[in-house]
Design an enzyme around this catalytic site. Structure first.
Site, PDB file in Angstrom:
ATOM      1  N   GLU A  41       0.865  -1.184   0.000  1.00 26.81           N
ATOM      2  CA  GLU A  41       0.000   0.000   0.000  1.00 26.81           C
ATOM      3  C   GLU A  41       0.896   1.226   0.000  1.00 26.81           C
ATOM      4  OE1 GLU A  41      -2.691   2.397   3.221  1.00 26.81           O
ATOM      5  OE2 GLU A  41      -2.949   0.213   3.181  1.00 26.81           O
ATOM      6  N   ARG A  45       1.026  10.243   1.110  1.00 27.58           N
ATOM      7  CA  ARG A  45       1.595  11.204   2.052  1.00 27.58           C
ATOM      8  C   ARG A  45       2.739  11.976   1.423  1.00 27.58           C
ATOM      9  NH1 ARG A  45       1.984   7.137   7.311  1.00 27.58           N
ATOM     10  NH2 ARG A  45      -0.237   6.632   7.425  1.00 27.58           N
ATOM     11  N   THR A  69      -3.923   6.397   2.301  1.00 26.88           N
ATOM     12  CA  THR A  69      -4.075   7.794   2.714  1.00 26.88           C
ATOM     13  C   THR A  69      -4.691   8.620   1.592  1.00 26.88           C
ATOM     14  OG1 THR A  69      -1.984   7.423   3.932  1.00 26.88           O
ATOM     15  CG2 THR A  69      -2.956   9.591   4.093  1.00 26.88           C
ATOM     16  N   LYS A 129     -11.150  -0.815   6.923  1.00 25.71           N
ATOM     17  CA  LYS A 129      -9.931  -0.702   7.718  1.00 25.71           C
ATOM     18  C   LYS A 129     -10.323  -0.292   9.144  1.00 25.71           C
ATOM     19  CE  LYS A 129      -6.126   2.631   7.653  1.00 25.71           C
ATOM     20  NZ  LYS A 129      -5.340   3.488   6.748  1.00 25.71           N
TER      21      LYS A 129
END
Length: 320
Positions: A41, A45, A69, A129
């Site tokens: 993943e 960021r 993210t 998640k």
């Protein structure tokens, strides 16, 4: 179970990484793959995320590459255009979830409360998640949440590390664990890819938790089996347990009442999850005898023989 979620379930571990330089993507992917993990993943960021995902999906198609993210539709579009096979967000935005699903890409939004989980289910999601996992009560909290939401699968992320990995994966509704400890930003920056491979290999070993459960000895008939078992029990003070097909001497040796699988007998290897054990052994080149597969009520494998003998013994996987 969605095909992507099913694949992540088999893999079990999803390394969560932040890349400052897209040039590090391929050596990182190779390090994770060498360590045994074929999922990653890449988080948004950093500005390098989309380029890193593009490189990985183009050059390493054997990896299941997702984007993490993801906070905006623009980031989702960039991730999907780059080839991301799944999208992960830290929180729950109904509009973003619906947008990603409309693109035909699996979405795994972050949830921490029953209300968020119910909203996710209302949008048709079967997997979310759990984030940040440790700060929200860890495995005990997730176990409690699993009880009312029996049809919902979870990927705990946040505070997951080697020491608590098996505790999370022991929960039936946890399909995989996300973690940043496998490939830290400092290690990536230092090009310490051998260290990442070693850490990944250790995580896989911990997750699978292979154990020798018992050794099976073949006999020509019931009389010979009982004679052998009686002798073993008298020598080693094992308990004698007569069953329909065999005699167990304690839990270490099973004496078959017939010539069973294997020229000499069989070895039972326990694993925490047989599906994952099968997946990783297939990655190592082993094949299986499908006629021996047993599954539980949820369709998960509980018993499976390897196709070929090793040293005159047949080997089968069984759940720890």
């Amino acid at each position: 179970m969605d095909a992507c979620i099913k694949e992540l379930y088999r893999i079990g571990i999803v390394p969560v990484v932040a890349l400052d330089d897209a040039a590090d993507a391929l050596p990182l992917g190779a390090a994770l793959k060498k360590g045994g993990v074929s999922a990653i993943e890449v988080t948004f960021r950093t500005a390098a995320a989309a380029d890193a995902i593009r490189l990985l999906t183009r050059e390493m198609p054997e990896l299941l590459v997702g984007a993490g993210t993801v906070l905006t539709k623009e980031q989702a579009d960039a991730a999907i255009e780059a080839g991301a096979k799944f999208i992960v967000s830290p929180g729950f935005q109904p509009e973003l979830v619906s947008y990603v699903l409309s693109k035909g890409v699996p979405m795994c939004p972050g949830t921490a409360t029953p209300g968020e989980m119910e909203q996710a289910m209302a949008l048709g999601l079967s997997a979310v998640k759990f984030f940040p996992a440790e700060q929200n009560g860890g495995a005990p909290m997730l176990k409690a949440l699993s009880a009312p939401y029996r049809d919902l699968l979870f990927m705990p992320t946040g505070g997951v590390k080697l020491e608590n990995l098996r505790t999370y994966l022991a929960l039936d509704q946890v399909f995989a664990c996300g973690g940043t400890w496998l490939a830290t930003k400092d290690d990536i920056k230092a090009k310490a890819f051998d260290k990442i491979t070693a850490r990944t290999r250790e995580a896989v070993k911990t997750m699978l938790n292979f154990r020798i459960k018992h050794v099976g000895i073949n006999s020509k008939d019931e009389a010979e089996a009982k004679k052998t078992a009686t002798l073993l029990c008298s020598i080693f003070d094992f308990d004698y347990n007569d069953t329909e097909l065999s005699v167990f001497t304690g839990s270490a040796v099973e004496v078959m009442k017939f010539m069973g699988r294997g020229s000499l007998g069989h070895v039972a290897i326990g694993a925490d999850n047989v599906d994952r054990a099968e997946y990783y052994l297939r990655q190592r080149g082993f094949s299986f005898d499908e006629s021996t597969r047993r599954v539980d009520a949820s369709g998960r494998t509980t018993f499976l023989y390897l196709k070929d003998e090793i040293g005159g013994f047949a080997f089968h996987l069984t759940k720890n």
